[in-house]
Design a protein around this motif. Structure first.
Motif, short mmCIF file in Angstrom:
data_model
loop_
_atom_site.label_atom_id
_atom_site.label_comp_id
_atom_site.label_asym_id
_atom_site.label_seq_id
_atom_site.Cartn_x
_atom_site.Cartn_y
_atom_site.Cartn_z
N PHE A 1 0.87 -1.34 -0.13
CA PHE A 1 -0.22 -0.04 0.18
C PHE A 1 1.01 1.13 -0.05
O PHE A 1 1.85 1.30 0.52
N GLU A 2 0.37 2.41 -0.57
CA GLU A 2 1.22 3.75 -0.38
C GLU A 2 0.49 4.49 0.41
O GLU A 2 -0.87 4.60 0.62
N VAL A 3 1.20 4.70 1.61
CA VAL A 3 0.87 5.46 2.90
C VAL A 3 1.35 6.50 3.01
O VAL A 3 2.64 6.90 2.83
N LYS A 4 0.74 7.51 3.48
CA LYS A 4 1.28 9.14 3.55
C LYS A 4 1.96 8.90 4.65
O LYS A 4 1.71 8.16 5.65
N ASP A 5 3.01 9.81 4.57
CA ASP A 5 3.85 10.11 5.95
C ASP A 5 3.04 10.38 7.13
O ASP A 5 3.50 10.09 8.17
N SER A 6 1.93 11.09 7.01
CA SER A 6 1.12 11.80 8.06
C SER A 6 0.49 10.29 8.75
O SER A 6 0.06 10.55 10.01
N GLU A 7 0.28 9.42 7.97
CA GLU A 7 -0.62 8.20 8.60
C GLU A 7 0.42 6.99 8.89
O GLU A 7 0.15 6.18 9.63
N PHE B 1 8.25 -1.19 3.09
CA PHE B 1 8.51 -1.06 4.56
C PHE B 1 7.70 -2.34 4.82
O PHE B 1 6.62 -2.53 4.26
N VAL B 2 8.12 -3.29 5.99
CA VAL B 2 7.49 -4.29 6.24
C VAL B 2 7.68 -4.13 7.61
O VAL B 2 8.65 -3.49 8.32
N TYR B 3 6.78 -4.81 8.49
CA TYR B 3 6.88 -4.79 9.72
C TYR B 3 7.61 -6.42 10.30
O TYR B 3 6.83 -7.47 10.03
N VAL B 4 8.65 -6.30 10.94
CA VAL B 4 9.42 -7.53 11.33
C VAL B 4 9.10 -7.77 13.02
O VAL B 4 9.25 -6.81 13.64
N PHE B 5 8.81 -8.84 13.37
CA PHE B 5 8.63 -9.26 14.73
C PHE B 5 10.03 -8.98 15.28
O PHE B 5 11.14 -9.37 14.92
N ALA B 6 9.94 -8.18 16.39
CA ALA B 6 10.82 -7.62 17.04
C ALA B 6 11.35 -8.38 18.45
O ALA B 6 12.22 -7.99 19.07
N ARG B 7 10.59 -9.53 18.59
CA ARG B 7 10.91 -10.51 19.97
C ARG B 7 11.39 -11.78 19.44
O ARG B 7 11.25 -12.12 18.25
N GLU C 1 10.84 -2.00 8.80
CA GLU C 1 12.01 -2.07 8.09
C GLU C 1 11.89 -1.99 6.61
O GLU C 1 10.87 -2.52 6.06
N ARG C 2 12.72 -1.63 6.00
CA ARG C 2 12.88 -1.43 4.47
C ARG C 2 13.41 -2.55 4.03
O ARG C 2 14.60 -2.99 4.17
N LEU C 3 12.57 -3.27 2.94
CA LEU C 3 13.00 -4.35 2.31
C LEU C 3 12.95 -4.38 0.74
O LEU C 3 11.83 -3.46 0.30
N THR C 4 13.58 -4.92 -0.07
CA THR C 4 13.58 -4.92 -1.50
C THR C 4 12.65 -6.38 -1.72
O THR C 4 12.98 -7.37 -1.17
N LEU C 5 11.53 -6.14 -2.49
CA LEU C 5 10.72 -7.40 -2.61
C LEU C 5 11.04 -8.05 -3.90
O LEU C 5 11.71 -7.59 -4.66
#
Length: 110
Positions: A40-46, A74-80, A63-67
């Protein structure tokens, strides 16, 4: 996300793992799977609202990934640490996994 523009589906490069943590999946950057998702394209404000929803940076890290397509996202990577007994999703496809897991004729997905 309702205002975000959907850019389509994509996959990570085959260097990740996806785990079933019950109500939600957890992506980690270790493994050999290609994980499926939507871009998705997400605005900086969101972005700050999305970070809060994902628990960034304590629960998930953005984190930023190359797909696989070559685009970056950006993807959300589990931090635990992944808990012992968490099931890996070999296909990397959370939605398919959940459909199969709910199907009584397939009590053990994949």
């Amino acid at each position: 996300m309702s205002a975000a523009a959907r850019l389509g589906e994509d996959r990570t490069l085959p260097e990740c793992s996806l785990f079933d943590l019950g109500d939600w999946p957890a992506l980690v950057l270790v493994g050999a799977s290609s994980v499926r998702g939507e871009v998705f394209e997400v605005k900086d404000s969101e972005l700050s609202e999305l970070d809060a929803f994902e628990g960034h940076p304590e629960l998930f890290r953005r984190e930023r990934l190359t797909l696989a397509s070559g685009r970056e996202a950006f993807v959300y990577v589990f931090a635990r640490d992944i808990a012992d007994g968490a099931r890996v999703i070999p296909s990397g496809d959370w939605r398919r996994w959940r459909r199969t897991a709910r199907d009584d004729s397939h009590p053990f997905p994949e």
